[in-house]
Design a protein around this motif. Structure first.
Motif, PDB file in Angstrom:
ATOM      1  N   UNK A   2      14.458 -18.919  22.895  1.00  0.00           N
ATOM      2  CA  UNK A   2      13.878 -18.133  24.498  1.00  0.00           C
ATOM      3  C   UNK A   2      13.695 -18.885  25.892  1.00  0.00           C
ATOM      4  N   UNK A  39       4.069 -32.740  14.167  1.00  0.00           N
ATOM      5  CA  UNK A  39       4.732 -31.541  14.280  1.00  0.00           C
ATOM      6  C   UNK A  39       4.442 -29.843  13.951  1.00  0.00           C
ATOM      7  N   UNK A  42       1.026 -30.347  20.203  1.00  0.00           N
ATOM      8  CA  UNK A  42       0.704 -29.355  21.150  1.00  0.00           C
ATOM      9  C   UNK A  42       1.009 -30.785  22.263  1.00  0.00           C
ATOM     10  N   UNK A  43       2.103 -31.191  23.313  1.00  0.00           N
ATOM     11  CA  UNK A  43       2.133 -32.080  24.135  1.00  0.00           C
ATOM     12  C   UNK A  43       2.414 -31.861  25.303  1.00  0.00           C
ATOM     13  N   UNK A  44       2.372 -32.652  26.529  1.00  0.00           N
ATOM     14  CA  UNK A  44       2.818 -32.133  27.601  1.00  0.00           C
ATOM     15  C   UNK A  44       3.668 -33.112  28.111  1.00  0.00           C
ATOM     16  N   UNK A  68       8.525 -24.616  20.128  1.00  0.00           N
ATOM     17  CA  UNK A  68       8.712 -23.072  20.658  1.00  0.00           C
ATOM     18  C   UNK A  68       8.524 -22.013  21.729  1.00  0.00           C
ATOM     19  N   UNK A  69       7.584 -22.889  22.501  1.00  0.00           N
ATOM     20  CA  UNK A  69       6.952 -22.518  23.859  1.00  0.00           C
ATOM     21  C   UNK A  69       6.607 -23.106  24.715  1.00  0.00           C
ATOM     22  N   UNK A  71       5.502 -24.316  28.586  1.00  0.00           N
ATOM     23  CA  UNK A  71       4.366 -23.231  30.517  1.00  0.00           C
ATOM     24  C   UNK A  71       4.690 -24.463  31.073  1.00  0.00           C
ATOM     25  N   UNK A  73       1.048 -25.797  33.450  1.00  0.00           N
ATOM     26  CA  UNK A  73      -0.263 -25.902  32.813  1.00  0.00           C
ATOM     27  C   UNK A  73      -1.229 -26.384  34.621  1.00  0.00           C
ATOM     28  N   UNK A  87      -2.308 -21.018  32.760  1.00  0.00           N
ATOM     29  CA  UNK A  87      -0.654 -21.339  33.021  1.00  0.00           C
ATOM     30  C   UNK A  87      -0.615 -20.619  34.708  1.00  0.00           C
ATOM     31  N   UNK A 109       3.576 -27.904  29.418  1.00  0.00           N
ATOM     32  CA  UNK A 109       3.389 -27.525  28.049  1.00  0.00           C
ATOM     33  C   UNK A 109       4.051 -27.910  27.170  1.00  0.00           C
ATOM     34  N   UNK A 111       4.167 -26.802  23.124  1.00  0.00           N
ATOM     35  CA  UNK A 111       3.591 -25.765  22.341  1.00  0.00           C
ATOM     36  C   UNK A 111       4.356 -26.065  21.194  1.00  0.00           C
TER      37      UNK A 111
ATOM     38  N   UNK B  47      -6.781 -30.528  19.822  1.00  0.00           N
ATOM     39  CA  UNK B  47      -5.663 -31.397  20.007  1.00  0.00           C
ATOM     40  C   UNK B  47      -4.795 -31.097  20.158  1.00  0.00           C
ATOM     41  N   UNK B  48      -4.469 -28.562  20.972  1.00  0.00           N
ATOM     42  CA  UNK B  48      -4.004 -28.423  21.637  1.00  0.00           C
ATOM     43  C   UNK B  48      -4.053 -28.549  22.352  1.00  0.00           C
ATOM     44  N   UNK B  50      -3.084 -31.730  25.160  1.00  0.00           N
ATOM     45  CA  UNK B  50      -2.560 -32.819  25.490  1.00  0.00           C
ATOM     46  C   UNK B  50      -2.798 -33.370  26.550  1.00  0.00           C
ATOM     47  N   UNK B  92      -2.763 -36.102  12.113  1.00  0.00           N
ATOM     48  CA  UNK B  92      -1.412 -36.619  12.079  1.00  0.00           C
ATOM     49  C   UNK B  92      -1.426 -36.989  13.557  1.00  0.00           C
ATOM     50  N   UNK B 128      -8.342 -19.913  28.282  1.00  0.00           N
ATOM     51  CA  UNK B 128      -7.141 -18.815  28.255  1.00  0.00           C
ATOM     52  C   UNK B 128      -6.511 -18.240  26.999  1.00  0.00           C
ATOM     53  N   UNK B 136       3.460 -15.113  19.168  1.00  0.00           N
ATOM     54  CA  UNK B 136       2.795 -15.689  18.346  1.00  0.00           C
ATOM     55  C   UNK B 136       1.462 -15.928  19.812  1.00  0.00           C
TER      56      UNK B 136
END
Ligand SMILES: [Cu+2]
Lengths: 143, 179
Positions: A2, A39, A42-44, A68-69, A71, A73, A87, A109, A111, B47-48, B50, B92, B128, B136
């Motif tokens: 989406x 996999x 989360x990355x940026x 999947x998501x 945003x 930030x 956000x 982000x 995610x 880890x979330x 980045x 990972x 947040x 999700x």
């Protein structure tokens, strides 16, 4: 996948220069990239977008097949000295200005990654701007 | 940050503490006892995260590389998000940063993890919370930005803002004064 709609009005921080005082870790050049990540992780994404549209432009939609998501930030320092991310729901760029997505500042982000991102891969981010329309940004994956 | 005499001032003595944790391979680690014959360079992450936390992890990697992978220095990245950062997730994450040997991630039961965080004076707070339109659950954490150095007696002797770009050279300089 989406589209995630961006709808608030908070645009002023975004013009480069205003935001810098709050971001002590920012003083190097932006290396346009997406960081490697596992996999499910989360990355940026970091990059510069220049508004060449004649007029102020607003980012409406962001998407990428890899996550999947997605945003926008902003990294910031809390009043009691902790680091956090919040956000940023509207990106407004005046004519001829740039918005900088950079480490320690605004960032995109990605995610819940659908696949691992390793050095040598690339990621395409699709943006939809009010004025400029669809813009794609392809970024290499590197640390 | 840098002591003027020969001996740096002790910021915190963690020598009497003992935290029962696990590493990225799910192997039990008693911290700091299991690293008692080494200097420890330690950062705190989840880890979330980045952006800032990647800088902290990257700085630990840079310090280790800049010191040419010394045998007498243990590198540790401890998570303050033990619910999501299980060993397999940390494994990972570490692979994505290409961490080498003598680089350990720590997680564990929340009680032990937060006892460690208290002892290390690392603060964290869920900030947040967000539910995306497809249901999700997301959350992010406000946290201290910290890298610290412990001597072989598990005394904290140096502390730094963990994500700043000049940190690797500072840590290496400080460590080389006391090693
Ligand atoms: Cu973020």
């Amino acid at each position: 996948m989406r589209f995630l709609t961006i709808y608030f009005l908070l645009g002023f921080l975004l013009i480069s220069g205003c935001a810098e005082e709050q971001q002590p870790t920012v003083n190097n050049e932006i290396v346009e990239r997406v960081r490697p990540a596992a996999q499910g992780g989360t990355t940026a994404a970091y990059f510069v977008y220049e508004n060449t549209y004649p007029g102020t432009d607003t980012l409406r939609v962001l998407r990428s097949d890899i996550a999947e998501v997605i945003q926008v930030h902003e990294t910031y320092k809390t009043e009691d000295g902790m680091m956090g991310m919040r956000e940023q729901q509207e990106i407004v760029v005046p004519e001829g200005e740039v918005v900088e997505f950079r480490q320690g500042g605004l960032h995109v982000m990605l995610i819940s990654l659908k696949n691992e991102l390793a050095e040598g891969d690339s990621v395409t981010i699709e943006m939809k701007w009010s004025g400029a329309g669809q813009v794609q940004k392809k970024l290499p994956v590197q640390p | 940050m840098v002591a003027c005499g020969n001996e740096p001032e002790v910021i915190e003595d963690m020598g009497d503490a003992s935290f029962q944790l696990v590493n990225q391979d799910s192997t039990e680690v008693i911290f700091p006892d299991d690293f008692s014959d080494k200097y420890i360079v330690m950062g705190f992450i989840y880890t979330n995260c980045p952006d800032i936390c990647s800088l902290i992890t990257q700085n630990l990697v840079k310090i280790q590389k800049g010191m040419n992978y010394p045998d007498d220095v243990q590198f540790v990245a401890a998570t303050f998000d033990p619910v999501r950062d299980r060993p397999s997730v940390l494994k990972k994450y570490g692979n994505a940063f290409k961490v080498g040997k003598n680089f350990t991630f720590l997680t564990g039961d929340s009680t032990e993890v937060f006892a460690l965080m208290d002892s290390a004076r690392v603060r964290s707070q869920v900030s947040m919370r967000d539910t995306t339109s497809d249901g999700r659950e997301l959350y992010f954490i406000n946290h201290s930005d910290k890298i610290m150095v412990l001597n072989k007696e598990a005394e904290v002797i140096f502390e730094y803002g963990g994500s700043m770009p000049m940190i690797p050279s500072l840590v290496i300089e400080d460590l080389n004064k006391v090693r």
